[in-house]
Design a protein around this motif. Structure first.
Motif, PDB file in Angstrom:
ATOM      1  N   ASN A 184      -2.895  22.247   2.684  1.00 19.83           N
ATOM      2  CA  ASN A 184      -2.517  23.645   2.898  1.00 19.83           C
ATOM      3  C   ASN A 184      -3.547  24.284   3.812  1.00 19.83           C
ATOM      4  O   ASN A 184      -4.749  24.076   3.623  1.00 19.83           O
ATOM      5  CB  ASN A 184      -2.509  24.433   1.587  1.00 19.83           C
ATOM      6  N   SER A 185      -3.090  25.073   4.770  1.00 22.19           N
ATOM      7  CA  SER A 185      -3.985  25.848   5.625  1.00 22.19           C
ATOM      8  C   SER A 185      -3.652  27.317   5.467  1.00 22.19           C
ATOM      9  O   SER A 185      -2.479  27.700   5.480  1.00 22.19           O
ATOM     10  CB  SER A 185      -3.816  25.446   7.093  1.00 22.19           C
ATOM     11  N   ASN A 186      -4.684  28.118   5.308  1.00 19.86           N
ATOM     12  CA  ASN A 186      -4.513  29.560   5.139  1.00 19.86           C
ATOM     13  C   ASN A 186      -5.238  30.297   6.251  1.00 19.86           C
ATOM     14  O   ASN A 186      -6.320  29.892   6.678  1.00 19.86           O
ATOM     15  CB  ASN A 186      -5.049  30.014   3.789  1.00 19.86           C
ATOM     16  N   LEU A 187      -4.645  31.413   6.692  1.00 17.82           N
ATOM     17  CA  LEU A 187      -5.245  32.277   7.688  1.00 17.82           C
ATOM     18  C   LEU A 187      -5.178  33.701   7.162  1.00 17.82           C
ATOM     19  O   LEU A 187      -4.090  34.206   6.876  1.00 17.82           O
ATOM     20  CB  LEU A 187      -4.496  32.150   9.021  1.00 17.82           C
ATOM     21  N   ASN A 188      -6.328  34.314   6.986  1.00 15.73           N
ATOM     22  CA  ASN A 188      -6.425  35.679   6.432  1.00 15.73           C
ATOM     23  C   ASN A 188      -5.714  35.784   5.081  1.00 15.73           C
ATOM     24  O   ASN A 188      -5.033  36.766   4.793  1.00 15.73           O
ATOM     25  CB  ASN A 188      -5.857  36.706   7.407  1.00 15.73           C
ATOM     26  N   GLY A 189      -5.837  34.761   4.259  1.00 14.61           N
ATOM     27  CA  GLY A 189      -5.260  34.779   2.927  1.00 14.61           C
ATOM     28  C   GLY A 189      -3.785  34.435   2.860  1.00 14.61           C
ATOM     29  O   GLY A 189      -3.199  34.417   1.787  1.00 14.61           O
ATOM     30  N   ASN A 190      -3.151  34.168   3.994  1.00 19.98           N
ATOM     31  CA  ASN A 190      -1.731  33.822   4.030  1.00 19.98           C
ATOM     32  C   ASN A 190      -1.566  32.363   4.422  1.00 19.98           C
ATOM     33  O   ASN A 190      -2.298  31.850   5.272  1.00 19.98           O
ATOM     34  CB  ASN A 190      -0.984  34.698   5.040  1.00 19.98           C
ATOM     35  N   LEU A 191      -0.562  31.734   3.849  1.00 19.04           N
ATOM     36  CA  LEU A 191      -0.267  30.345   4.181  1.00 19.04           C
ATOM     37  C   LEU A 191       0.139  30.240   5.648  1.00 19.04           C
ATOM     38  O   LEU A 191       1.092  30.883   6.080  1.00 19.04           O
ATOM     39  CB  LEU A 191       0.853  29.806   3.289  1.00 19.04           C
ATOM     40  N   SER A 192      -0.595  29.431   6.413  1.00 24.07           N
ATOM     41  CA  SER A 192      -0.214  29.234   7.815  1.00 24.07           C
ATOM     42  C   SER A 192       0.508  27.904   8.018  1.00 24.07           C
ATOM     43  O   SER A 192       1.342  27.786   8.904  1.00 24.07           O
ATOM     44  CB  SER A 192      -1.432  29.326   8.733  1.00 24.07           C
ATOM     45  N   SER A 193       0.180  26.889   7.192  1.00 27.60           N
ATOM     46  CA  SER A 193       0.927  25.632   7.264  1.00 27.60           C
ATOM     47  C   SER A 193       0.683  24.794   6.019  1.00 27.60           C
ATOM     48  O   SER A 193      -0.343  24.916   5.361  1.00 27.60           O
ATOM     49  CB  SER A 193       0.557  24.829   8.513  1.00 27.60           C
ATOM     50  N   ARG A 194       1.661  23.957   5.744  1.00 23.24           N
ATOM     51  CA  ARG A 194       1.588  23.008   4.634  1.00 23.24           C
ATOM     52  C   ARG A 194       2.121  21.682   5.160  1.00 23.24           C
ATOM     53  O   ARG A 194       3.216  21.624   5.718  1.00 23.24           O
ATOM     54  CB  ARG A 194       2.421  23.513   3.461  1.00 23.24           C
ATOM     55  N   VAL A 195       1.327  20.618   5.007  1.00 21.18           N
ATOM     56  CA  VAL A 195       1.710  19.306   5.521  1.00 21.18           C
ATOM     57  C   VAL A 195       1.626  18.280   4.399  1.00 21.18           C
ATOM     58  O   VAL A 195       0.626  18.204   3.693  1.00 21.18           O
ATOM     59  CB  VAL A 195       0.796  18.866   6.688  1.00 21.18           C
ATOM     60  N   THR A 196       2.696  17.494   4.257  1.00 22.03           N
ATOM     61  CA  THR A 196       2.736  16.397   3.296  1.00 22.03           C
ATOM     62  C   THR A 196       3.024  15.102   4.053  1.00 22.03           C
ATOM     63  O   THR A 196       3.955  15.052   4.857  1.00 22.03           O
ATOM     64  CB  THR A 196       3.840  16.615   2.245  1.00 22.03           C
ATOM     65  N   ASN A 197       2.198  14.083   3.818  1.00 23.13           N
ATOM     66  CA  ASN A 197       2.396  12.759   4.411  1.00 23.13           C
ATOM     67  C   ASN A 197       2.604  11.743   3.302  1.00 23.13           C
ATOM     68  O   ASN A 197       1.843  11.727   2.325  1.00 23.13           O
ATOM     69  CB  ASN A 197       1.161  12.317   5.217  1.00 23.13           C
ATOM     70  N   ARG A 229       6.530   9.250   6.282  1.00 29.39           N
ATOM     71  CA  ARG A 229       7.311  10.487   6.209  1.00 29.39           C
ATOM     72  C   ARG A 229       6.334  11.659   6.332  1.00 29.39           C
ATOM     73  O   ARG A 229       5.342  11.716   5.611  1.00 29.39           O
ATOM     74  CB  ARG A 229       8.062  10.557   4.876  1.00 29.39           C
ATOM     75  N   VAL A 230       6.608  12.572   7.270  1.00 29.09           N
ATOM     76  CA  VAL A 230       5.782  13.759   7.474  1.00 29.09           C
ATOM     77  C   VAL A 230       6.682  14.979   7.290  1.00 29.09           C
ATOM     78  O   VAL A 230       7.747  15.072   7.901  1.00 29.09           O
ATOM     79  CB  VAL A 230       5.150  13.790   8.885  1.00 29.09           C
ATOM     80  N   ASP A 231       6.240  15.910   6.455  1.00 24.76           N
ATOM     81  CA  ASP A 231       6.930  17.189   6.268  1.00 24.76           C
ATOM     82  C   ASP A 231       5.923  18.303   6.534  1.00 24.76           C
ATOM     83  O   ASP A 231       4.856  18.346   5.918  1.00 24.76           O
ATOM     84  CB  ASP A 231       7.466  17.334   4.840  1.00 24.76           C
ATOM     85  N   ASN A 286       0.850  -1.174   0.000  1.00 26.72           N
ATOM     86  CA  ASN A 286       0.000   0.000   0.000  1.00 26.72           C
ATOM     87  C   ASN A 286       0.893   1.234   0.000  1.00 26.72           C
ATOM     88  O   ASN A 286       1.888   1.281   0.728  1.00 26.72           O
ATOM     89  CB  ASN A 286      -0.910  -0.013   1.240  1.00 26.72           C
ATOM     90  N   ALA A 287       0.522   2.220  -0.794  1.00 31.33           N
ATOM     91  CA  ALA A 287       1.235   3.493  -0.817  1.00 31.33           C
ATOM     92  C   ALA A 287       0.197   4.605  -0.813  1.00 31.33           C
ATOM     93  O   ALA A 287      -0.820   4.513  -1.507  1.00 31.33           O
ATOM     94  CB  ALA A 287       2.128   3.602  -2.048  1.00 31.33           C
ATOM     95  N   SER A 288       0.448   5.647  -0.017  1.00 33.58           N
ATOM     96  CA  SER A 288      -0.487   6.770   0.008  1.00 33.58           C
ATOM     97  C   SER A 288       0.267   8.075   0.200  1.00 33.58           C
ATOM     98  O   SER A 288       1.343   8.111   0.802  1.00 33.58           O
ATOM     99  CB  SER A 288      -1.538   6.589   1.106  1.00 33.58           C
ATOM    100  N   VAL A 289      -0.329   9.138  -0.336  1.00 32.62           N
ATOM    101  CA  VAL A 289       0.226  10.481  -0.232  1.00 32.62           C
ATOM    102  C   VAL A 289      -0.926  11.427   0.093  1.00 32.62           C
ATOM    103  O   VAL A 289      -1.999  11.321  -0.499  1.00 32.62           O
ATOM    104  CB  VAL A 289       0.893  10.921  -1.555  1.00 32.62           C
ATOM    105  N   SER A 290      -0.689  12.326   1.043  1.00 32.29           N
ATOM    106  CA  SER A 290      -1.677  13.370   1.325  1.00 32.29           C
ATOM    107  C   SER A 290      -0.962  14.711   1.403  1.00 32.29           C
ATOM    108  O   SER A 290       0.204  14.794   1.810  1.00 32.29           O
ATOM    109  CB  SER A 290      -2.443  13.077   2.611  1.00 32.29           C
ATOM    110  N   TYR A 291      -1.670  15.756   1.010  1.00 31.43           N
ATOM    111  CA  TYR A 291      -1.114  17.108   0.968  1.00 31.43           C
ATOM    112  C   TYR A 291      -2.191  18.060   1.468  1.00 31.43           C
ATOM    113  O   TYR A 291      -3.348  17.984   1.029  1.00 31.43           O
ATOM    114  CB  TYR A 291      -0.705  17.447  -0.478  1.00 31.43           C
TER     115      TYR A 291
END
Length: 89
Positions: free
Chosen positions: A22-35, A56-58, A15-20
């Motif tokens: 993005n979270s934005n706050l007031n139009g600005n990137l607050s976090s980006r998570v890749t699993n 792997r988590v980034d 099994n292989a999986s990838v998730s991505y």
């Protein structure tokens, strides 16, 4: 996104999986998570099972003052033995 595949007469499961995310706050990137996750298990003679899991988590948080980048790699190995308490086997 996830993909599964079996090999060797269903003795090897992968099994292989990838998730991505993005979270934005007031139009600005607050976090980006890749699993990224990879998993495999192999059954030998219906009694022994070997497992391998790799994750792997980034995470990138440009707004954070203390921890902008976070990377983690987890590798798990496992073994299990299936036994019966009856006299049929």
């Amino acid at each position: 996104v996830s993909v599964r595949r079996t090999f060797m007469d269903r003795k090897l499961n992968t099994n292989a999986s990838v998730s991505y995310n993005n979270s934005n706050l007031n139009g600005n990137l607050s976090s980006r998570v890749t699993n990224i996750r990879l998993a495999a298990n192999y059954t030998l003679k219906e009694k022994h099972q070997f497992d391998l899991n790799v994750t792997r988590v980034d995470r990138f948080s440009p707004q954070s003052e203390t921890l902008q980048r976070f990377n983690e790699l987890t590798v798990q190995l496992g073994y299990s033995y299936n036994f019966s308490l009856t006299n049929n086997e």
